[in-house]
Design a protein around this motif. Structure first.
Motif, PDB file in Angstrom:
ATOM      1  N   VAL A 106      54.085  91.064  34.910  1.00  0.00           N
ATOM      2  CA  VAL A 106      54.703  89.769  34.522  1.00  0.00           C
ATOM      3  C   VAL A 106      53.518  89.710  33.630  1.00  0.00           C
ATOM      4  O   VAL A 106      53.164  89.433  32.211  1.00  0.00           O
ATOM      5  N   LEU A 107      52.569  89.862  34.652  1.00  0.00           N
ATOM      6  CA  LEU A 107      50.671  88.695  33.233  1.00  0.00           C
ATOM      7  C   LEU A 107      50.380  89.902  32.658  1.00  0.00           C
ATOM      8  O   LEU A 107      49.863  89.441  30.814  1.00  0.00           O
ATOM      9  N   GLY A 108      51.151  91.072  32.837  1.00  0.00           N
ATOM     10  CA  GLY A 108      49.574  92.426  32.505  1.00  0.00           C
ATOM     11  C   GLY A 108      50.595  92.340  31.277  1.00  0.00           C
ATOM     12  O   GLY A 108      49.819  92.980  30.121  1.00  0.00           O
ATOM     13  N   ARG A 109      51.898  92.297  31.237  1.00  0.00           N
ATOM     14  CA  ARG A 109      52.661  92.098  29.789  1.00  0.00           C
ATOM     15  C   ARG A 109      52.644  90.895  28.604  1.00  0.00           C
ATOM     16  O   ARG A 109      52.998  90.549  27.772  1.00  0.00           O
ATOM     17  N   GLY A 110      51.269  90.470  29.539  1.00  0.00           N
ATOM     18  CA  GLY A 110      51.131  88.705  27.951  1.00  0.00           C
ATOM     19  C   GLY A 110      52.219  87.733  28.058  1.00  0.00           C
ATOM     20  O   GLY A 110      52.828  87.286  27.196  1.00  0.00           O
ATOM     21  N   GLU A 111      53.791  87.695  29.554  1.00  0.00           N
ATOM     22  CA  GLU A 111      54.009  87.104  29.294  1.00  0.00           C
ATOM     23  C   GLU A 111      53.913  85.088  30.644  1.00  0.00           C
ATOM     24  O   GLU A 111      52.012  85.271  31.440  1.00  0.00           O
ATOM     25  N   ALA A 112      54.543  84.790  31.244  1.00  0.00           N
ATOM     26  CA  ALA A 112      53.902  83.214  31.751  1.00  0.00           C
ATOM     27  C   ALA A 112      54.839  83.969  33.153  1.00  0.00           C
ATOM     28  O   ALA A 112      56.437  84.179  32.776  1.00  0.00           O
ATOM     29  N   PHE A 113      54.006  83.629  34.363  1.00  0.00           N
ATOM     30  CA  PHE A 113      54.724  83.054  35.813  1.00  0.00           C
ATOM     31  C   PHE A 113      54.704  82.509  36.285  1.00  0.00           C
ATOM     32  O   PHE A 113      53.931  81.084  35.883  1.00  0.00           O
ATOM     33  N   GLY A 114      55.894  81.839  36.559  1.00  0.00           N
ATOM     34  CA  GLY A 114      55.613  80.753  37.492  1.00  0.00           C
ATOM     35  C   GLY A 114      55.974  80.837  38.997  1.00  0.00           C
ATOM     36  O   GLY A 114      56.233  81.904  39.531  1.00  0.00           O
ATOM     37  N   ILE A 115      55.158  80.054  39.538  1.00  0.00           N
ATOM     38  CA  ILE A 115      54.765  80.396  41.518  1.00  0.00           C
ATOM     39  C   ILE A 115      54.741  78.648  41.868  1.00  0.00           C
ATOM     40  O   ILE A 115      54.178  78.065  41.198  1.00  0.00           O
ATOM     41  N   TYR A 116      55.336  78.995  43.155  1.00  0.00           N
ATOM     42  CA  TYR A 116      55.159  77.361  43.971  1.00  0.00           C
ATOM     43  C   TYR A 116      53.781  77.895  44.677  1.00  0.00           C
ATOM     44  O   TYR A 116      54.161  78.557  46.092  1.00  0.00           O
ATOM     45  N   PRO A 117      52.610  77.359  44.967  1.00  0.00           N
ATOM     46  CA  PRO A 117      51.814  77.566  46.105  1.00  0.00           C
ATOM     47  C   PRO A 117      52.282  77.290  47.006  1.00  0.00           C
ATOM     48  O   PRO A 117      51.410  77.676  48.156  1.00  0.00           O
ATOM     49  N   GLU A 118      52.699  76.568  47.480  1.00  0.00           N
ATOM     50  CA  GLU A 118      53.502  75.764  48.589  1.00  0.00           C
ATOM     51  C   GLU A 118      54.353  76.691  49.710  1.00  0.00           C
ATOM     52  O   GLU A 118      54.237  76.496  50.495  1.00  0.00           O
ATOM     53  N   GLY A 119      54.788  77.942  48.668  1.00  0.00           N
ATOM     54  CA  GLY A 119      55.391  78.551  49.254  1.00  0.00           C
ATOM     55  C   GLY A 119      57.059  78.822  49.301  1.00  0.00           C
ATOM     56  O   GLY A 119      58.077  79.203  49.409  1.00  0.00           O
ATOM     57  N   THR A 120      57.151  77.288  49.815  1.00  0.00           N
ATOM     58  CA  THR A 120      59.133  77.222  49.933  1.00  0.00           C
ATOM     59  C   THR A 120      58.698  75.759  49.258  1.00  0.00           C
ATOM     60  O   THR A 120      57.586  74.352  48.934  1.00  0.00           O
ATOM     61  N   ARG A 121      60.223  75.188  49.501  1.00  0.00           N
ATOM     62  CA  ARG A 121      60.591  73.611  49.267  1.00  0.00           C
ATOM     63  C   ARG A 121      59.576  72.556  50.062  1.00  0.00           C
ATOM     64  O   ARG A 121      60.292  73.217  51.411  1.00  0.00           O
ATOM     65  N   SER A 122      59.724  71.479  49.303  1.00  0.00           N
ATOM     66  CA  SER A 122      58.835  70.055  50.001  1.00  0.00           C
ATOM     67  C   SER A 122      60.253  69.397  50.614  1.00  0.00           C
ATOM     68  O   SER A 122      61.382  69.212  50.145  1.00  0.00           O
ATOM     69  N   ARG A 123      60.745  69.862  52.101  1.00  0.00           N
ATOM     70  CA  ARG A 123      61.950  68.795  52.305  1.00  0.00           C
ATOM     71  C   ARG A 123      61.370  67.168  52.723  1.00  0.00           C
ATOM     72  O   ARG A 123      62.684  66.504  53.371  1.00  0.00           O
ATOM     73  N   ASP A 124      60.165  66.652  52.743  1.00  0.00           N
ATOM     74  CA  ASP A 124      60.185  65.654  52.992  1.00  0.00           C
ATOM     75  C   ASP A 124      59.407  64.651  51.759  1.00  0.00           C
ATOM     76  O   ASP A 124      58.874  63.433  51.841  1.00  0.00           O
ATOM     77  N   GLY A 125      58.831  65.463  50.351  1.00  0.00           N
ATOM     78  CA  GLY A 125      58.515  65.096  49.651  1.00  0.00           C
ATOM     79  C   GLY A 125      56.565  65.189  49.399  1.00  0.00           C
ATOM     80  O   GLY A 125      56.421  64.753  48.255  1.00  0.00           O
ATOM     81  N   GLN A 126      56.055  65.485  50.882  1.00  0.00           N
ATOM     82  CA  GLN A 126      55.026  65.741  50.913  1.00  0.00           C
ATOM     83  C   GLN A 126      54.569  66.973  49.895  1.00  0.00           C
ATOM     84  O   GLN A 126      55.584  68.043  50.534  1.00  0.00           O
ATOM     85  N   LEU A 127      53.681  66.869  49.547  1.00  0.00           N
ATOM     86  CA  LEU A 127      52.420  68.107  49.171  1.00  0.00           C
ATOM     87  C   LEU A 127      52.101  68.655  49.835  1.00  0.00           C
ATOM     88  O   LEU A 127      50.782  68.446  50.292  1.00  0.00           O
ATOM     89  N   TYR A 128      52.508  70.462  50.179  1.00  0.00           N
ATOM     90  CA  TYR A 128      52.249  70.962  51.781  1.00  0.00           C
ATOM     91  C   TYR A 128      50.863  71.755  50.860  1.00  0.00           C
ATOM     92  O   TYR A 128      50.569  71.838  49.296  1.00  0.00           O
ATOM     93  N   ARG A 129      50.052  72.204  51.410  1.00  0.00           N
ATOM     94  CA  ARG A 129      48.690  73.274  50.867  1.00  0.00           C
ATOM     95  C   ARG A 129      49.214  74.501  50.653  1.00  0.00           C
ATOM     96  O   ARG A 129      50.106  75.072  50.952  1.00  0.00           O
ATOM     97  N   GLY A 130      48.546  74.400  49.580  1.00  0.00           N
ATOM     98  CA  GLY A 130      48.421  75.778  48.860  1.00  0.00           C
ATOM     99  C   GLY A 130      48.321  77.186  49.597  1.00  0.00           C
ATOM    100  O   GLY A 130      46.938  77.659  50.164  1.00  0.00           O
ATOM    101  N   ARG A 131      48.329  77.730  49.740  1.00  0.00           N
ATOM    102  CA  ARG A 131      48.864  79.739  49.982  1.00  0.00           C
ATOM    103  C   ARG A 131      48.060  79.603  48.339  1.00  0.00           C
ATOM    104  O   ARG A 131      47.961  79.708  47.530  1.00  0.00           O
ATOM    105  N   THR A 132      46.952  80.845  48.702  1.00  0.00           N
ATOM    106  CA  THR A 132      46.037  81.539  48.382  1.00  0.00           C
ATOM    107  C   THR A 132      46.778  82.798  46.732  1.00  0.00           C
ATOM    108  O   THR A 132      46.067  82.967  46.438  1.00  0.00           O
ATOM    109  N   GLY A 133      47.722  83.074  46.988  1.00  0.00           N
ATOM    110  CA  GLY A 133      48.826  84.366  45.999  1.00  0.00           C
ATOM    111  C   GLY A 133      47.837  83.581  45.298  1.00  0.00           C
ATOM    112  O   GLY A 133      48.164  84.325  43.988  1.00  0.00           O
ATOM    113  N   VAL A 134      48.534  82.220  44.640  1.00  0.00           N
ATOM    114  CA  VAL A 134      48.677  81.788  43.594  1.00  0.00           C
ATOM    115  C   VAL A 134      46.900  82.452  42.772  1.00  0.00           C
ATOM    116  O   VAL A 134      46.526  82.983  41.559  1.00  0.00           O
TER     117      VAL A 134
END
Length: 222
Positions: A106-134
């Motif tokens: 997707v990025l190679g085609r010059g497009e925008a890619f959306g990602i959530y570094p936390e990996g999944t939704r926060s169920r308690d509203g806190q911001l969790y540590r980011g995974r390094t995939g981003v």
């Protein structure tokens, strides 16, 4: 085709209903590969960001949404494809790795890619540590990362709810983090960790969330 049709309908209707507050949209490059890295509070996040972004944003979605049989399944598939989403089996670690390759395409085609570094939704509203995939994606593709802070989407569609509600939503786009030349000579593992932490700090400043200091349960980072 589906994307063009839905994008002419969904954003205007959603903006009338949700009346989102959008800040910093000028930070999103109008052309070229770019990663939009956001906090993750609700299933609706992957709809809200494309609705307010100035360009198409591709997200990954559970493959189940694309393979459900029958009329309902076809409608779901058309909906998610129309929003620019791509399927990924998030319960298969090998498929998760393959999803990073999809993101690079997707990025190679010059497009925008959306990602959530936390990996999944926060169920308690806190911001969790980011995974390094981003960071892996940004450093491999050589594209900037635009941090995004969402507020209120957990009220728009709370965890466990299948139907969006009326709620006030705020989307803040931060200044791009340009990786070009920033980590030359830095060991890859260290570079990914440092860049990810920079991204999460920017997201926290935009979202105002309390930092959990630990990883969230899931581990895919996409």
């Amino acid at each position: 085709m589906f994307y063009g049709v839905l994008h002419r309908i969904v954003p205007p209707v959603a903006k009338v209903l949700w009346r989102p507050t959008v800040e910093g949209v000028h930070h999103v490059p109008r052309t070229g590969g770019v990663i939009l890295a956001s906090n993750h509070l609700s299933f609706a996040d992957s709809v809200v960001i494309p609705v307010v972004a100035p360009r198409k944003v591709v997200f990954l979605a559970k493959s189940d949404y694309f393979t459900t049989p029958g009329l309902k399944g076809r409608a779901m598939r058309a909906w998610f494809e129309g929003l620019g989403m791509l399927p990924v089996d998030r319960d298969d670690s090998r498929a998760a790795i393959a999803s990073l390759d999809t993101a690079l395409q997707v990025l190679g085609r010059g497009e925008a890619f959306g990602i959530y570094p936390e990996g999944t939704r926060s169920r308690d509203g806190q911001l969790y540590r980011g995974r390094t995939g981003v960071a892996h994606l940004a450093l491999t593709a050589g594209v900037p990362i635009v941090p995004v802070g969402l507020h209120g989407t957990d009220q728009l569609q709370p965890v466990g709810s299948n139907v969006p509600r009326l709620a006030r939503v705020t989307v803040r786009f931060g200044a791009p983090i340009d990786v070009a030349g920033e980590y030359d000579g830095v060991p890859p593992g260290r570079a990914r960790r440092e860049l990810t932490d920079r991204v999460m700090t920017a997201i926290q400043q935009l979202s105002g969330q309390e930092e959990a200091g630990v990883y969230n349960e899931r581990s895919l980072g996409v």
